[in-house]
Design an enzyme around this catalytic site. Structure first.
Site, short mmCIF file in Angstrom:
data_model
loop_
_atom_site.label_atom_id
_atom_site.label_comp_id
_atom_site.label_asym_id
_atom_site.label_seq_id
_atom_site.Cartn_x
_atom_site.Cartn_y
_atom_site.Cartn_z
CB VAL A 70 -0.94 0.02 1.22
CG1 VAL A 70 -1.75 1.33 1.26
CG2 VAL A 70 -1.88 -1.18 1.21
N GLY A 115 4.36 4.19 2.96
CA GLY A 115 4.04 2.93 2.29
C GLY A 115 4.18 1.79 3.27
CE LYS A 116 5.10 -1.26 8.07
NZ LYS A 116 6.14 -0.48 8.77
N GLY A 117 4.18 -2.89 3.30
CA GLY A 117 3.94 -4.16 2.63
C GLY A 117 3.81 -5.28 3.62
#
Length: 426
Positions: A70, A115-117
């Site tokens: 995201v 952001g992040k995953g």
């Protein structure tokens, strides 16, 4: 203001991290009297990607894992945020963490968006070769949306320097040249920054020291309880111990350890590394994780995972200062109780920003091709964390709000200004 992502307040779920984040965002936006157009932009992620990752297991059969990335906001720079591996990863969790990264980067005033995953898996049940295949395939699936100018991943829960090295190598193979600035948190030998591994814990030390100055607390008399003994909690506890603070409690996933006279933190963590548990350690009393959070102390530092302080236990929290080492350890519903009790909260988007700050330093060094000494990294980290703490404290005093609300207001104000000046919604 309509909300495309958060349920009606009647359906609010306390344990949903995205809803907790959004309730705080909405409160800060209202206090700022935020332009409705900017509000509509900032409350929604820019991009969300779900990928399905076929991975060959060591016995030859294939499993298909679900992964997410995201990207919340790009107004201040490329997205920045970790990748976590855990069996309970959800899109809402990754969405919340991406937004938190936007606000965190803005609080410490570094030129990133959020952001992040995440990948839904249990990394403890995978071999190193399975983890490598999973990581490389995930990287290939998100290849088009990451890069030094787009989105720069980093380690998070259950990922580390080795995982970042695999991501960097996979990206570099497709680019046909080495691109070490595509990730941070790498091994120093592959372009990582000195001081990065300890950065989150060191940042926590700096903000705790500033809070203790505010309340005239002397380190030797300041009782600290740390939830978590990993990269954040363990390193944070060690640095606090070295700085002369009295760490009376610490926990691992199964047990807490308590000694009212202070724990020998290096000995306790060495025992944990050897035995994978605090059970049998003679320097403290074994207690539950729930009991650890409710110990009488001056500083409580939850540094494990989300949703640790909720409406179920907040009335029993007995600390003077709450310093959030983890992301989202306190639910939004518990905030009102903490404020009523007079607990001074150093919110996660400020307290644990040491990691992303030194990640930024690593990215800068990679792009320069020139690397700094560890003392210089730590000195610049201290400057950033101390000035950011004082910025938030001044904002809180000026607007007569608590530290969490002030941190959100300051962050949103900065991102909103960039958004308006760039003419994104013109």
């Amino acid at each position: 203001m309509p909300n495309a992502f958060v349920d009606d307040a009647r359906n609010f779920k306390e344990d949903n991290p995205f809803e907790s984040m959004m309730s705080r965002f909405d409160n800060a936006a209202k206090l700022l009297d935020l332009d409705p157009n900017i509000y509509r932009i900032l409350r929604c992620p820019t991009r969300e990607m779900t990928v399905y990752i076929p991975t060959m297991m060591d016995d030859g059969h294939y499993e298909v894992f679900v992964g997410y990335r995201v990207q919340h906001n790009f107004a201040r720079g490329p997205a920045k945020g970790g990748i976590r591996y855990a069996p309970d990863v959800t899109l809402d969790e990754v969405r919340a963490l991406a937004a938190w990264m936007t606000w965190k980067c803005a609080v410490v005033n570094i030129p990133y968006g959020g952001g992040k995953g995440g990948i839904v898996c249990d990394p403890h049940k995978l071999s190193m070769t399975e983890l490598e295949r999973l990581t490389r395939r995930y990287t290939s699936e998100i290849l088009d949306i990451i890069g030094p100018e787009r989105d720069v991943p980093a380690p998070d829960m259950n990922t580390n320097e080795q995982v970042m090295a695999w991501v960097m190598d996979t990206y570099s193979m497709h680019a046909r040249h080495t691109v070490n600035a595509v990730v941070t948190g790498k091994p120093v030998e592959l372009g990582g920054s000195r001081g990065r591994r300890e950065a989150t814990g060191r940042g926590l030390l700096f903000v705790i020291q500033e809070a203790c100055k505010k309340f005239d607390l002397k380190p030797a008399e300041t009782r600290i309880v740390v939830q978590g003994a990993g990269n954040v909690g363990g390193i944070g506890a060690t640095l606090l111990h070295e700085a002369g603070f009295k760490v009376i409690g610490i926990s691992e996933i199964r047990h807490g350890l308590y000694n009212p006279n202070g724990l020998d933190i290096p000995a306790a963590l060495d025992y944990l590394r050897k035995h994978k548990t605090f059970e049998g350690f003679e320097g403290g009393e074994l207690i539950t994780n729930a009991e650890l959070l409710e110990l009488d102390c001056d500083v409580l530092m939850p540094a494990a995972t989300e949703n640790q302080i909720t409406t179920q236990n907040v009335e029993r929290i007995k600390c003077r200062i709450l310093c959030e080492g983890a992301n989202g350890p306190t639910t939004a519903a518990a905030d009102e109780v903490l404020e009523r009790k007079g607990v001074f909260v150093i919110p996660d988007i400020l307290a644990n920003a040491g990691g992303v700050t030194v990640s930024y330093f690593e990215w800068v060094q990679n792009r320069m091709g020139f690397f700094w000494k560890e003392d210089f990294v730590n000195e610049r980290l201290q400057d950033t964390m101390v000035s950011s703490f004082n910025d938030v404290l001044s904002y809180a005093e000026k607007h007569k709000v608590n530290m969490r609300t002030a941190a959100y207001m300051l962050a949103i104000d900065r991102v909103a200004y960039e958004t308006k000046m760039r003419g994104i919604y013109a």
